[in-house]
Design an enzyme around this catalytic site. Structure first.
Site, PDB file in Angstrom:
ATOM      1  N   ASP A   1      -8.563   9.807   7.500  1.00 53.60           N
ATOM      2  CA  ASP A   1      -7.331  10.265   6.851  1.00 53.60           C
ATOM      3  C   ASP A   1      -6.737  11.328   7.779  1.00 53.60           C
ATOM      4  O   ASP A   1      -7.263  12.431   7.908  1.00 53.60           O
ATOM      5  CB  ASP A   1      -7.664  10.851   5.466  1.00 53.60           C
ATOM      6  CG  ASP A   1      -6.427  11.356   4.722  1.00 53.60           C
ATOM      7  OD1 ASP A   1      -5.431  11.729   5.382  1.00 53.60           O
ATOM      8  OD2 ASP A   1      -6.469  11.411   3.478  1.00 53.60           O
TER       9      ASP A   1
ATOM     10  N   ARG B   1       8.022  -7.922  -1.601  1.00 50.68           N
ATOM     11  CA  ARG B   1       6.653  -7.392  -1.690  1.00 50.68           C
ATOM     12  C   ARG B   1       5.883  -7.789  -0.436  1.00 50.68           C
ATOM     13  O   ARG B   1       5.128  -7.027   0.132  1.00 50.68           O
ATOM     14  CB  ARG B   1       5.937  -7.879  -2.957  1.00 50.68           C
ATOM     15  CG  ARG B   1       4.441  -7.564  -2.936  1.00 50.68           C
ATOM     16  CD  ARG B   1       3.740  -7.573  -4.302  1.00 50.68           C
ATOM     17  NE  ARG B   1       4.225  -8.530  -5.238  1.00 50.68           N
ATOM     18  CZ  ARG B   1       3.991  -9.850  -5.204  1.00 50.68           C
ATOM     19  NH1 ARG B   1       3.262 -10.365  -4.232  1.00 50.68           N
ATOM     20  NH2 ARG B   1       4.483 -10.637  -6.128  1.00 50.68           N
TER      21      ARG B   1
ATOM     22  N   LYS C   1       3.491  14.123   3.252  1.00 48.57           N
ATOM     23  CA  LYS C   1       3.289  15.442   3.860  1.00 48.57           C
ATOM     24  C   LYS C   1       4.100  15.575   5.160  1.00 48.57           C
ATOM     25  O   LYS C   1       5.300  15.502   5.111  1.00 48.57           O
ATOM     26  CB  LYS C   1       1.796  15.680   4.048  1.00 48.57           C
ATOM     27  CG  LYS C   1       0.926  15.230   2.843  1.00 48.57           C
ATOM     28  CD  LYS C   1       1.198  16.016   1.577  1.00 48.57           C
ATOM     29  CE  LYS C   1       0.588  15.405   0.323  1.00 48.57           C
ATOM     30  NZ  LYS C   1      -0.836  15.172   0.348  1.00 48.57           N
TER      31      LYS C   1
ATOM     32  N   TYR D   1      -9.915  14.927   0.329  1.00 49.96           N
ATOM     33  CA  TYR D   1      -8.859  15.132  -0.652  1.00 49.96           C
ATOM     34  C   TYR D   1      -9.389  14.796  -2.059  1.00 49.96           C
ATOM     35  O   TYR D   1     -10.066  13.781  -2.245  1.00 49.96           O
ATOM     36  CB  TYR D   1      -7.682  14.226  -0.282  1.00 49.96           C
ATOM     37  CG  TYR D   1      -6.522  14.305  -1.225  1.00 49.96           C
ATOM     38  CD1 TYR D   1      -5.716  15.444  -1.262  1.00 49.96           C
ATOM     39  CD2 TYR D   1      -6.216  13.260  -2.089  1.00 49.96           C
ATOM     40  CE1 TYR D   1      -4.649  15.525  -2.134  1.00 49.96           C
ATOM     41  CE2 TYR D   1      -5.144  13.331  -2.961  1.00 49.96           C
ATOM     42  CZ  TYR D   1      -4.366  14.467  -2.982  1.00 49.96           C
ATOM     43  OH  TYR D   1      -3.315  14.550  -3.842  1.00 49.96           O
TER      44      TYR D   1
END
Ligand SMILES: *Cc1c(COP(=O)(O)O)cnc(C)c1O
Length: 387
Positions: A174, A50, A199, A102
């Site tokens: 973004d 992690r 994407k 978004y």
């Protein structure tokens, strides 16, 4: 660190290249949760995956190099990346978001962060004076997308960063729609860059991932702490897949954009189409600003069919282009923002910002452009006959 001049080369050789031990040209997938320590309090740089994993680190250093930042962070999704960035704020703070961010970004602010006392306000980030005046003492960041989803609205990134610097607050971009191959927001003054790597960066519609790049050490340290504390990390195998996707980003995007420019021109002269939103078109209001901060208009196009065309009929008649959420993969996809990607935004707000019921968003793929146009042409004709 190696210093390559061209981003096309960094895409392939940037970050941590290959495997020193064996000479393998690809970074191994370190599918491990933990690491044997040398002795008490002494380890080889890794304790627990992690906190750190070599495959994820290779990806993180690659995206940092591509965006020109200090450090990169990989998350399980774009939303996990956005959530980690918003975790920089505390109760009483407020974030300004541009009016067509978004849908999921709006939703996490409105339905989750608001409950923790972190507020937001929606502003038109193309109106720079209005934006400047909307900054009250509690505003700690301006969060923008350019071009913004789904109307391809262009925001002047340099101007926004100048405003945030003057007020001593953060500029967050973004960059999902452009990627560092077409636009590097840190060069325009951004403090933090976010990606839904699902994407274009991944590029093959085969994984969900998110990335964050910080442009200074202090932010990098805080984000590393948040990433480890909240744990929304990207797994080693997905990190490998994403590195693999990024290697071909340049050639893919060259074709995506070449196709998009032809399709935008086709839509612009089509009698059935009432509006085309594409910053690569000279007639687009965002053309000049986009040109000053990005290589070209990208490969996302939105358009509106005239009222007497049936939207339902259009979607039903498409054969090659798939009706699906998401974007940026090699295959062409269409979606209906009002009911799909932006359904979580209330109807009144959607109408106000221009996300109408007739709006169609097209993610232009890298298929043969003539076949994509043929498919659109047939579906538009059928949509006209149905009414
Ligand atoms: C898809 C998308 C997101 C969310 O990313 P996920 O990987 O789906 O969690 C955020 N911002 C933009 C611009 C997107 O297109």
């Amino acid at each position: 660190m190696k210093n390559y001049k061209s981003i096309s080369t960094v895409l392939i050789h940037g970050g941590i290249y290959g495997d020193e031990r064996t000479g393998a040209v690809n970074i191994p997938i370190y599918q491990t949760s933990t690491y044997e320590q040398v002795s008490l309090g002494k380890h080889k740089g890794y304790e627990y995956s992690r906190t750190g994993n070599p495959t994820r680190e290779a990806l993180e250093s690659l995206i940092a190099e591509l965006e020109g930042g200090v450090a990169g962070f990989a998350f399980a999704s774009g939303m996990a990346a956005i959530t980690a960035v918003l975790s920089l704020f505390k109760a009483g703070d407020k974030v300004i978001i541009s009016s067509n961010v978004y849908g999921g970004t709006f939703r996490v602010l409105d339905k989750i962060f608001k409950n923790f006392g972190i507020g937001y306000s929606i502003e038109d980030t193309t109106d720079l004076d209005g934006l400047d005046q909307s900054i009250t003492a509690d505003v700690k960041a301006i969060y923008v997308e350019s071009p913004a989803n789904p109307l391809m609205t262009v925001t002047d990134l340099k101007a926004v960063s100048a405003i945030t610097k003057r007020h001593g607050i953060l500029s967050i971009v973004d960059n999902t729609f452009m990627t560092p191959y077409l636009q590097r927001p840190i060069e325009s003054g951004a403090d933090i860059v976010i990606h839904s790597a699902t994407k274009y960066l991944g590029g093959h519609s085969d994984l969900i991932a998110g990335l964050v790049v910080a442009n200074n050490k202090e932010l990098a340290e805080r984000l590393a702490f948040i990433q480890n504390a909240t744990g929304g990390i990207l797994q080693p195998f997905d990190s490998f897949l994403l590195i693999r996707g990024i290697k071909t980003l340049g050639v893919r995007l060259d074709r995506h954009v070449e196709n998009a420019e032809k399709i935008a021109a086709y839509l612009e002269r089509n009698q059935a189409v009432s509006k085309v939103y594409y910053p690569g078109l000279k007639a687009d209001p965002g053309y000049t600003i986009n040109r000053s901060q990005a290589k070209n208009g990208g490969a996302m196009i939105s358009f509106e069919l005239k009222d007497n065309y049936s939207i339902q009929g259009f979607f039903e008649q498409l054969q090659l282009v798939a009706l699906a959420e998401s974007l940026g993969g090699v295959e062409s996809l269409v979606c209906h923002p009002a009911t799909m990607t932006h359904a979580s935004i209330p109807y009144e707000i959607r109408q106000k910002v221009g996300i109408t019921e007739g709006l169609i968003r097209l993610s232009v793929g890298i298929e043969d452009v003539h076949e994509i146009i043929e498919d659109l042409e047939r579906a538009i004709k059928a949509a006209g006959e149905e009414n």
